[in-house]
Design a protein around this motif. Sequence first.
Motif, PDB file in Angstrom:
ATOM      1  N   PRO A  29     -32.245  11.219  17.424  1.00 46.41           N
ATOM      2  CA  PRO A  29     -32.643  10.405  16.275  1.00 46.41           C
ATOM      3  C   PRO A  29     -33.084   8.988  16.680  1.00 46.41           C
ATOM      4  N   GLU A  62     -17.066  17.704   5.266  1.00 41.37           N
ATOM      5  CA  GLU A  62     -16.501  18.843   5.988  1.00 41.37           C
ATOM      6  C   GLU A  62     -15.046  19.098   5.582  1.00 41.37           C
ATOM      7  N   VAL A  83     -31.186   3.951  16.267  1.00 39.33           N
ATOM      8  CA  VAL A  83     -30.872   5.339  15.951  1.00 39.33           C
ATOM      9  C   VAL A  83     -31.156   5.509  14.465  1.00 39.33           C
ATOM     10  N   GLU A 114     -27.530  20.439  10.879  1.00 42.95           N
ATOM     11  CA  GLU A 114     -26.846  20.512  12.160  1.00 42.95           C
ATOM     12  C   GLU A 114     -26.143  19.208  12.516  1.00 42.95           C
ATOM     13  N   SER A 115     -25.248  19.323  13.475  1.00 46.62           N
ATOM     14  CA  SER A 115     -24.514  18.166  13.954  1.00 46.62           C
ATOM     15  C   SER A 115     -25.468  17.046  14.353  1.00 46.62           C
ATOM     16  N   GLY A 116     -25.186  15.846  13.891  1.00 45.05           N
ATOM     17  CA  GLY A 116     -25.988  14.691  14.274  1.00 45.05           C
ATOM     18  C   GLY A 116     -27.208  14.461  13.407  1.00 45.05           C
ATOM     19  N   CYS A 117     -27.411  15.284  12.364  1.00 47.50           N
ATOM     20  CA  CYS A 117     -28.622  15.111  11.556  1.00 47.50           C
ATOM     21  C   CYS A 117     -28.472  13.977  10.558  1.00 47.50           C
ATOM     22  N   GLY A 118     -27.253  13.434  10.413  1.00 47.08           N
ATOM     23  CA  GLY A 118     -27.088  12.257   9.558  1.00 47.08           C
ATOM     24  C   GLY A 118     -26.318  12.493   8.269  1.00 47.08           C
ATOM     25  N   LYS A 119     -25.677  13.652   8.139  1.00 44.89           N
ATOM     26  CA  LYS A 119     -24.968  13.980   6.901  1.00 44.89           C
ATOM     27  C   LYS A 119     -23.865  12.976   6.589  1.00 44.89           C
ATOM     28  N   SER A 120     -22.983  12.748   7.571  1.00 43.57           N
ATOM     29  CA  SER A 120     -21.851  11.838   7.328  1.00 43.57           C
ATOM     30  C   SER A 120     -22.346  10.432   7.073  1.00 43.57           C
ATOM     31  N   THR A 121     -23.363  10.019   7.811  1.00 44.13           N
ATOM     32  CA  THR A 121     -23.885   8.668   7.631  1.00 44.13           C
ATOM     33  C   THR A 121     -24.450   8.504   6.224  1.00 44.13           C
ATOM     34  N   PHE A 166     -29.158   2.426  13.067  1.00 45.60           N
ATOM     35  CA  PHE A 166     -28.188   1.702  13.884  1.00 45.60           C
ATOM     36  C   PHE A 166     -28.922   1.078  15.063  1.00 45.60           C
ATOM     37  N   ALA A 194     -30.441   7.298  11.941  1.00 45.71           N
ATOM     38  CA  ALA A 194     -29.489   8.326  11.503  1.00 45.71           C
ATOM     39  C   ALA A 194     -29.873   8.897  10.147  1.00 45.71           C
TER      40      ALA A 194
HETATM   41  N1  LIG Z   1     -21.877   3.648  13.974  1.00 48.95           N
HETATM   42  C1  LIG Z   1     -22.877   4.238  14.609  1.00 48.95           C
HETATM   43  N2  LIG Z   1     -23.600   3.604  15.566  1.00 48.95           N
HETATM   44  C2  LIG Z   1     -24.615   4.194  16.202  1.00 48.95           C
HETATM   45  N3  LIG Z   1     -25.017   5.465  15.973  1.00 48.95           N
HETATM   46  C3  LIG Z   1     -24.352   6.162  15.045  1.00 48.95           C
HETATM   47  C4  LIG Z   1     -23.241   5.612  14.322  1.00 48.95           C
HETATM   48  N4  LIG Z   1     -22.773   6.551  13.469  1.00 48.95           N
HETATM   49  C5  LIG Z   1     -23.537   7.646  13.650  1.00 48.95           C
HETATM   50  N5  LIG Z   1     -24.485   7.422  14.601  1.00 48.95           N
HETATM   51  C6  LIG Z   1     -25.521   8.371  15.052  1.00 48.95           C
HETATM   52  O1  LIG Z   1     -26.254   8.755  13.920  1.00 48.95           O
HETATM   53  C7  LIG Z   1     -26.614  10.127  13.986  1.00 48.95           C
HETATM   54  C8  LIG Z   1     -26.105  10.847  12.751  1.00 48.95           C
HETATM   55  O2  LIG Z   1     -24.696  10.921  12.813  1.00 48.95           O
HETATM   56  P1  LIG Z   1     -23.812  11.581  11.670  1.00 48.95           P
HETATM   57  O3  LIG Z   1     -22.385  11.410  12.052  1.00 48.95           O
HETATM   58  O4  LIG Z   1     -24.238  11.065  10.356  1.00 48.95           O
HETATM   59  O5  LIG Z   1     -24.223  13.104  11.769  1.00 48.95           O
HETATM   60  P2  LIG Z   1     -23.618  14.380  11.027  1.00 48.95           P
HETATM   61  O6  LIG Z   1     -24.764  15.103  10.442  1.00 48.95           O
HETATM   62  O7  LIG Z   1     -22.505  13.972  10.135  1.00 48.95           O
HETATM   63  O8  LIG Z   1     -23.058  15.232  12.241  1.00 48.95           O
HETATM   64  P3  LIG Z   1     -21.733  16.135  12.370  1.00 48.95           P
HETATM   65  O9  LIG Z   1     -22.083  17.454  11.748  1.00 48.95           O
HETATM   66  O10 LIG Z   1     -21.564  16.247  13.845  1.00 48.95           O
HETATM   67  O11 LIG Z   1     -20.616  15.405  11.681  1.00 48.95           O
HETATM   68  C9  LIG Z   1     -26.040  10.645  15.278  1.00 48.95           C
HETATM   69  O12 LIG Z   1     -27.043  10.613  16.261  1.00 48.95           O
HETATM   70  C10 LIG Z   1     -24.946   9.662  15.595  1.00 48.95           C
HETATM   71  O13 LIG Z   1     -24.747   9.587  16.975  1.00 48.95           O
END
Ligand SMILES: Nc1ncnc2c1ncn2[C@@H]1O[C@H](COP(=O)(O)OP(=O)(O)OP(=O)(O)O)[C@@H](O)[C@H]1O
Lengths: 332, 365
Positions: free
Chosen positions: B290, B189, B39, B60-67, B24, B41
Amino acid sequence: MTTTEPLLDVRDLSVTFARKSGPTVHAVDGVSFTVRPGETVGLVGESGSGKSVTSLAVMGLLPRRGVRVGGQVLFDTDDLLTLPRDRMRDIRGRDIAMVFQDPMSSLNPVVPIGVQVTEVLERHQRLRGDKASAAAAELLSRVGIPDPTRRLKEYPHQLSGGMRQRALIAMALACQPRLLIADEPTTALDVTIQAQIIELLKELVQDTGAALVMITHDLGIVAGLCDTVHVMYSGRIVESAGRRELFAEPRHPYTGGLLASVPRLDAPRGAPLHPIPGSPTDVLRWERGCAFAPRCPNRLDACTDGPPPLETLPGRRLRCLNPLSETEEVPA
Amino acid sequence: MTEQTSASSAEDVLLSVRGVEVHFPIRSGVLVERQVGAVKAVDGVDLDIPRGATVGLVGESGCGKSTLGRAILRLVEPTAGTVTFDGTDLGSLAGEELRRMRRQLQMVFQDPMASLDPRQNVQSVLSEPLRAHGVGGDHTARVRELLDLVGLPASAANRYPHEFSGGQRQRIGIARAIALEPQLIVADEPVSALDVSIQAQVVNLLEELQDRLGLTYLVIAHDLAVVRHIADVVAVMYLGGLVEQAPSDDLYATPLHPYTKALMSAVPIPDPAVEDTRQRILLQGDLPSPADPPPGCRFHTRCPFRQPTRCDDERPALRTVEGHPQAHRVACHWAEDIEAGRIQPAASAVIEPDPAPDPDPAATT
Ligand SMILES: Nc1ncnc2c1ncn2[C@@H]1O[C@H](COP(=O)(O)OP(=O)(O)OP(=O)(O)O)[C@@H](O)[C@H]1O
Ligand SMILES: Nc1ncnc2c1ncn2[C@@H]1O[C@H](COP(=O)(O)OP(=O)(O)OP(=O)(O)O)[C@@H](O)[C@H]1O
Ligand code: SF4
Ligand SMILES: [Mg+2]
Ligand SMILES: [Mg+2]
């Protein structure tokens, strides 16, 4: 068995919220438990079971309007529920401190962390100036915040969730409390950070001799941390026991049901989960019978005739007319 | 057997991810916006999802799973790499073709309330995907069938989301996801917003539906115990990349990556006998940003097994390790030495079990 006098003695605590529309909510209903010096006590239960309201009542932090609080909360010999506000404020902070799930809500967002910790030290330990700052840095380092002197100048939003929770624990420790109440302190955190915080709390209890009340919905946390565990359901305690007894031999169908429904990391793959049917919203009002009856596999007709009493058994309290038998295997 | 290189290996792979990156842009500037960084992600992920299997993605939170999950469904455009579904490169599709392919790939979200429109009753929530994909006629019978599949009464159709409990709302979210008979479901989740006593209901439902409908799952969760329960294969993610990937049983029996070891030792187990005898590996500090990931092994800033060479300047790739199944892959330079005990974790990171827990058991009141 210890003979130490309890530090905190909660007797028949009840809290009701009046609502503009609808019936009053009996959030906490006849809850009694004690906490001895140095003891770690767990309050477990699902969302809405009354854990937070219990702790807020003990801390005197419930709103006044529309709230009725009954029973006694004895700390030393004072009843905290009848103490004048200013005396309560002294006790809160000096003798009893609390850590919340969301550290942001208890930190002032526009004041640097260092100033916030130093203020507590000035107020409770009468330290001034450089001495107070040095003690604040020392505390931050004690709770595992790296580079504490720099961190002192930072604002809460500049810290990660784990660091904020540490800062909050540092502030709680600044007043050298005899009782620390932690309400889901790790629920918002990652599991590796949770492990750090739990380890920190364990050490602090050991080093300072403070007592800890740990509020959580996570049975795993309780299993490794608490001496005594109280399981709450819909505002009442349904089972209390030492942690070994409780986990080895849950007697209340709700406790047993919880243990059978959570997946265990060390369970063989494919081990079936046995969910508790229904949802926590399917409750009976306690006046009419056991609140868990609508979901209970052990329900008898008598369970819905009236509220089952909390009976005292050797090493345990139990509120159930048809408990799991003492030798019964929990479905694993 | 050799290194698996493409989706055409022995297994029947439904979805294959190769070299996927999602960066991103970080922009700044008042008058003229400039990109000042990114970022990262998701930063180079390879993952295969076998047909009919459940792959768990933890981290962990923020590691990029959802992305990563969103990139697979093309809800976010990958900045590099390919996603191949059933032999088709999704990146090559557009317009009507992409829309038709989307029927096959559905998502279940964490917060069922946020993903349901409060003004739509369940009948309309469940018939919407049917309408959107041009399924004509009266949807009443199909909606009733869907409700039955997820264990809700037919009468639920006329009610609104707020009239249901969290667990029931998640059932509605699942019914919506299976409405178009997809092949793959990405569940992000799916139980973490639910009360503990009802998480098992939803986990069991997902498993039951998989058996009945032959679904393939990617289950994203931070709860390792849930993933261990549900997944055939588990992928562990750290700061945008996979650090270990293995059949569930292998991963839990012999975690090879230091991060996996730490993660597993941090999960509390609801059994005092186990808790009192476990050794724990505690990590230092937090997940790095990230936007500015550490060089070399992304994990080296927190790794208790870090070595003076390679860790901080050479990024380890996922690879197999002698003595472990082909499917068990780990991204650590020192996995063999760590497994053999030739490399020990930093003493400060290891918490040994308390030799005498409860020396003074408190009396129950
Ligand atoms: N649209 C976006 N624009 C900029 N940064 C983003 C965007 N979406 C996610 N990020 C960043 O990308 C990184 C990964 O986010 P992501 O939501 O994939 O993590 P996650 O592993 O799903 O975390 P969680 O367990 O908290 O859901 C994070 O640092 C987040 O802030
Ligand atoms: N200020 C309030 N006004 C009205 N009702 C309230 C108030 N605070 C709490 N309640 C109600 O009291 C009950 C107990 O709430 P409490 O916050 O103690 O639950 P909890 O066990 O801490 O749950 P959680 O795990 O969700 O934190 C709930 O039914 C809640 O809706
Ligand atoms: S490569 Fe080095 S830093 Fe990375 S996990 Fe292995 S030992 Fe730790
Ligand atoms: Mg609460
Ligand atoms: Mg996510």
